[in-house]
Scaffold this motif. Structure first.
Motif, PDB file in Angstrom:
ATOM      1  N   GLN A 485       0.539  -4.958   3.155  1.00  0.00           N
ATOM      2  CA  GLN A 485       1.748  -4.936   3.146  1.00  0.00           C
ATOM      3  C   GLN A 485       1.351  -3.433   3.032  1.00  0.00           C
ATOM      4  O   GLN A 485       1.139  -2.887   2.194  1.00  0.00           O
ATOM      5  N   GLU A 487       3.555  -1.007   1.217  1.00  0.00           N
ATOM      6  CA  GLU A 487       3.685  -0.696  -0.185  1.00  0.00           C
ATOM      7  C   GLU A 487       2.773  -0.769  -0.796  1.00  0.00           C
ATOM      8  O   GLU A 487       1.993  -0.242  -2.215  1.00  0.00           O
ATOM      9  N   VAL A 488       1.857  -1.231  -0.645  1.00  0.00           N
ATOM     10  CA  VAL A 488       0.096  -1.705  -1.066  1.00  0.00           C
ATOM     11  C   VAL A 488      -1.006  -0.939  -0.192  1.00  0.00           C
ATOM     12  O   VAL A 488      -1.388  -1.135   0.523  1.00  0.00           O
ATOM     13  N   ARG A 489      -1.671   0.261  -0.845  1.00  0.00           N
ATOM     14  CA  ARG A 489      -3.193   1.081  -0.006  1.00  0.00           C
ATOM     15  C   ARG A 489      -4.231  -0.419  -0.761  1.00  0.00           C
ATOM     16  O   ARG A 489      -4.559  -1.078  -1.544  1.00  0.00           O
ATOM     17  N   ASP A 492      -5.314  -1.458  -4.398  1.00  0.00           N
ATOM     18  CA  ASP A 492      -4.571  -1.971  -5.480  1.00  0.00           C
ATOM     19  C   ASP A 492      -4.004  -3.137  -5.468  1.00  0.00           C
ATOM     20  O   ASP A 492      -3.513  -2.990  -6.334  1.00  0.00           O
ATOM     21  N   CYS A 513       1.991  -1.453  -8.270  1.00  0.00           N
ATOM     22  CA  CYS A 513       2.513  -1.129  -7.382  1.00  0.00           C
ATOM     23  C   CYS A 513       3.567   0.337  -7.469  1.00  0.00           C
ATOM     24  O   CYS A 513       4.006   0.555  -8.717  1.00  0.00           O
ATOM     25  N   ARG A 514       3.795   0.951  -6.411  1.00  0.00           N
ATOM     26  CA  ARG A 514       4.729   2.552  -6.740  1.00  0.00           C
ATOM     27  C   ARG A 514       6.062   2.344  -6.786  1.00  0.00           C
ATOM     28  O   ARG A 514       6.616   3.554  -7.399  1.00  0.00           O
ATOM     29  N   GLU A 515       6.670   1.582  -6.123  1.00  0.00           N
ATOM     30  CA  GLU A 515       7.454   1.276  -5.898  1.00  0.00           C
ATOM     31  C   GLU A 515       8.767   1.494  -7.383  1.00  0.00           C
ATOM     32  O   GLU A 515       8.060  -0.224  -7.665  1.00  0.00           O
ATOM     33  N   ARG A 520      13.368  -3.938  -4.450  1.00  0.00           N
ATOM     34  CA  ARG A 520      12.589  -3.932  -3.335  1.00  0.00           C
ATOM     35  C   ARG A 520      11.147  -4.471  -3.839  1.00  0.00           C
ATOM     36  O   ARG A 520      10.111  -5.045  -3.261  1.00  0.00           O
ATOM     37  N   ARG A 521      10.785  -4.265  -5.155  1.00  0.00           N
ATOM     38  CA  ARG A 521       9.752  -4.870  -6.059  1.00  0.00           C
ATOM     39  C   ARG A 521       9.843  -6.617  -6.095  1.00  0.00           C
ATOM     40  O   ARG A 521       9.448  -6.991  -5.463  1.00  0.00           O
ATOM     41  N   LEU A 524       9.116  -7.405  -2.460  1.00  0.00           N
ATOM     42  CA  LEU A 524       7.607  -7.358  -2.527  1.00  0.00           C
ATOM     43  C   LEU A 524       6.862  -8.561  -2.900  1.00  0.00           C
ATOM     44  O   LEU A 524       5.992  -9.508  -2.502  1.00  0.00           O
TER      45      LEU A 524
END
Length: 590
Positions: A485, A487-489, A492, A513-515, A520-521, A524
């Motif tokens: 995804q 948003e995910v490194r 993570d 999660c940095r969001e 948006r969270r 995800l």
């Protein structure tokens, strides 16, 4: 046409699996009248295969396979449905000197792509030369074989139609590879356990002569899948090696009609059947008070339990409900095993039921020592661990600390095993083999436990393996899905299992999660819940945490074990109830 099942008793003198090869075992069993029987979901027999007929048909099929130009040691991939075709092909490979590879027969609705990808990885990892599947699975298998050098992908009937050349079958030696058992945990990194004839026979003899004390009067019954080591070794190879009859119910039929298990045990007067905890639980939940009079379970002398952490409450509940039907709770036999040891490692004493240690889990976690508690004590976090019995005589067992030192009784550490049932390695994976097989022929199981008075007790999962309802899931597969995804490194996500509000294991995926945007969270979390369910057929609780909050070991590696402990510590009973309700909503709306 009426089909009668093969008999339980026969005139052939009993031998306790004391053969050099699987083919020698079938050669002997074929001199008697016993065999395997296949039942539908209504409990009606639709096919039987005596060992005499199995040997005859397997040897003919072996010549047909060799007629394709296959060479000794070539791999034959078999989608392992619970039917006579699989058994016939498996033993044909034994006589031909070919190596069968059992593939899972479990595609879930909406998981077409994931199932094909799994089959592709297994075909590739085993370097399969031919592949076999029924009409219902053939499309998946052909799609999975695209781009690979699989010579022939066809139904069993297509292979039966081949010309049978007049050639001599090879001599099978004890050191030859009998089959590859792919461990059921990882869908992305499959590992094929190499099992040789001498390896298999050593374990079968241990199971028959020492673990279960099987005699010629026993009869087996199973709904376990043939692609799982407990189903394959325990209920395909064991009955042949012990010359006894076995009755099969398809795993999917059991899942839909679990009470059929009890009806078949009543009908056949089977004496031995095994299941993971969830099987006993599912069956007990479906039994109605009015059903009890239909069952006679008084012949059930070994109710084996294994393949996942054993919950004593489940077994007690099963016994309470079915005691009026003649079930004796002393029949429970807790066991420990793994594919890397062929199957069985230890078995609790027969006809004594299961026993537990009530252990201070806080002290166990902090000091790596099992300290008994009184069941009335409230201090600490007491937990019942079911004892998995005495190791088979052929095994040497050591519990070791992180430095490799052998530990004393009641000291918890990593279980190491040595003996003739231990695999010779993983197929085409030298690095993984050297990691598992350490010096002196010892196998590092990765499982955590302790010895006490000769009894083995398992307290932790194999490495970080997640086991849900008897199914093995590698956390790396879940973490990989999260990392796909945007948003995910990489790095993570951590996946593990933890007890839910009812004490059952649930799957948890913790994601950094940095969001910050709530919508948006939420998107995800819903997306990950849906992806995990589609790809792995698994309900998983997804929790988002701030960046840099995932725990690490002293060497800087992410720690799933610590993440699990942190999750448990942060979720009391009230919070777990909320988690359960939240997961139900997520799954329903994913």
């Amino acid at each position: 046409m009426h089909i009668s099942a093969t008999p339980t008793e026969q005139s052939l003198p009993f031998r306790p699996a004391d053969f050099a090869t699987l083919t020698e075992a079938l050669d002997y069993a074929a001199q008697g009248e016993t065999g395997c029987n296949f039942f539908n979901g209504r409990g009606r027999i639709y096919d039987r295969l005596s060992y005499r007929k199995l040997r005859e048909q397997a040897r003919a099929l072996a010549r047909q396979l060799l007629g394709l130009g296959l060479a000794r040691g070539d791999r034959v991939a078999l989608v392992a449905e619970t039917d006579p075709h699989f058994v016939r092909f498996f033993y044909a490979c034994q006589y031909a000197g070919l190596i069968p590879v059992a593939l899972p027969a479990s595609v879930k609705i909406g998981a077409h792509e994931a199932y094909v990808a799994q089959l592709h990885r297994l075909l590739e990892a085993s370097d399969a030369n031919v592949a076999v599947a029924s009409e219902g699975y053939l499309g998946f298998l052909k799609e999975a074989g695209e781009g690979l050098s699989v010579r022939m992908v066809a139904t069993p009937e297509a292979f039966y139609a081949l010309e049978e050349p007049a050639l001599e079958l090879p001599t099978i030696e004890a050191g030859d590879i009998a089959y590859l058992q792919y461990t059921s945990g990882s869908t992305r990194f499959p590992r094929g356990v190499i099992i040789r004839h001498q390896t298999a026979m050593a374990n079968l003899h241990g199971i028959v002569a020492h673990g279960l004390h099987i005699t010629g009067k026993d009869r087996l019954m199973s709904w376990l899948p043939f692609y799982h080591d407990m189903g394959l070794v325990g209920f395909v190879l064991t009955p042949v090696a012990a010359q006894i009859s076995v009755d099969y119910l398809d795993t999917r039929e059991f899942a839909m009609r679990p009470r059929q298990w009890l009806k078949m045990m009543t009908q056949s007067k089977a004496t031995i059947a095994f299941a993971p905890s969830f099987g006993y639980d599912l069956c007990a939940r479906r039994v109605r008070p009015g059903d009890i009079a239909e069952y006679d379970l008084s012949h059930w002398r070994v109710a084996g339990i294994g393949a996942e952490m054993i919950r004593p409450q489940t077994l007690q509940h099963f016994a309470d409900i079915l005691e009026p039907a003649g079930f004796d709770r002393r029949a429970f036999v807790a066991c420990y095993g793994m594919a890397e040891c062929t199957l069985g490692v230890s078995f609790s004493p027969l006809w004594q039921g299961f026993s537990t240690h009530y252990i201070d889990s806080d002290h166990l976690s902090d000091q790596h020592e099992a300290v008994l508690m009184d069941t009335g004590e409230t201090e600490g976090r007491g937990r019942h661990f079911v004892n998995c019995g005495v190791p088979l005589p052929s095994f040497e067992v050591e519990v070791r600390d992180d430095d490799g030192n052998a530990l004393a009784d009641w000291q918890s550490g990593v279980i190491h095993l040595r003996g003739p049932s231990v695999m010779s390695g993983y197929f085409n994976l030298p690095e993984e083999t050297s990691d598992a097989l350490c010096g002196g022929g010892w196998l590092n199981t990765g499982d955590i436990g302790y010895l006490a008075d000769g009894m083995l007790t398992i307290t932790g999962r194999k490495k970080d393996l997640i086991i849900i309802h008897g199914r093995n899931i590698w956390p790396q597969d879940l973490e990989h899905l999260a990392e796909t995804q945007p948003e995910v490194r990489v790095g993570d996500a951590l996946a593990f299992s933890a007890p839910d509000h009812e004490g059952e294991e649930m799957c948890v995926l913790v994601v950094q999660c940095r969001e910050r945007d709530p919508n948006r969270r939420h998107s995800l979390v819903r997306r990950l819940t849906a992806i995990v369910r589609t790809e792995l057929g698994l309900d998983c609780y997804v929790e988002l945490v701030p960046p840099h909050s995932l725990p690490r070991t002293s060497s800087g590696k992410l720690s799933r074990a610590k993440a699990r402990l942190d999750f448990i510590a942060a979720h009391d009973e009230e919070r777990l109830n909320a988690v359960a309700e939240e997961l139900r909503v997520r799954v329903a709306t994913a």
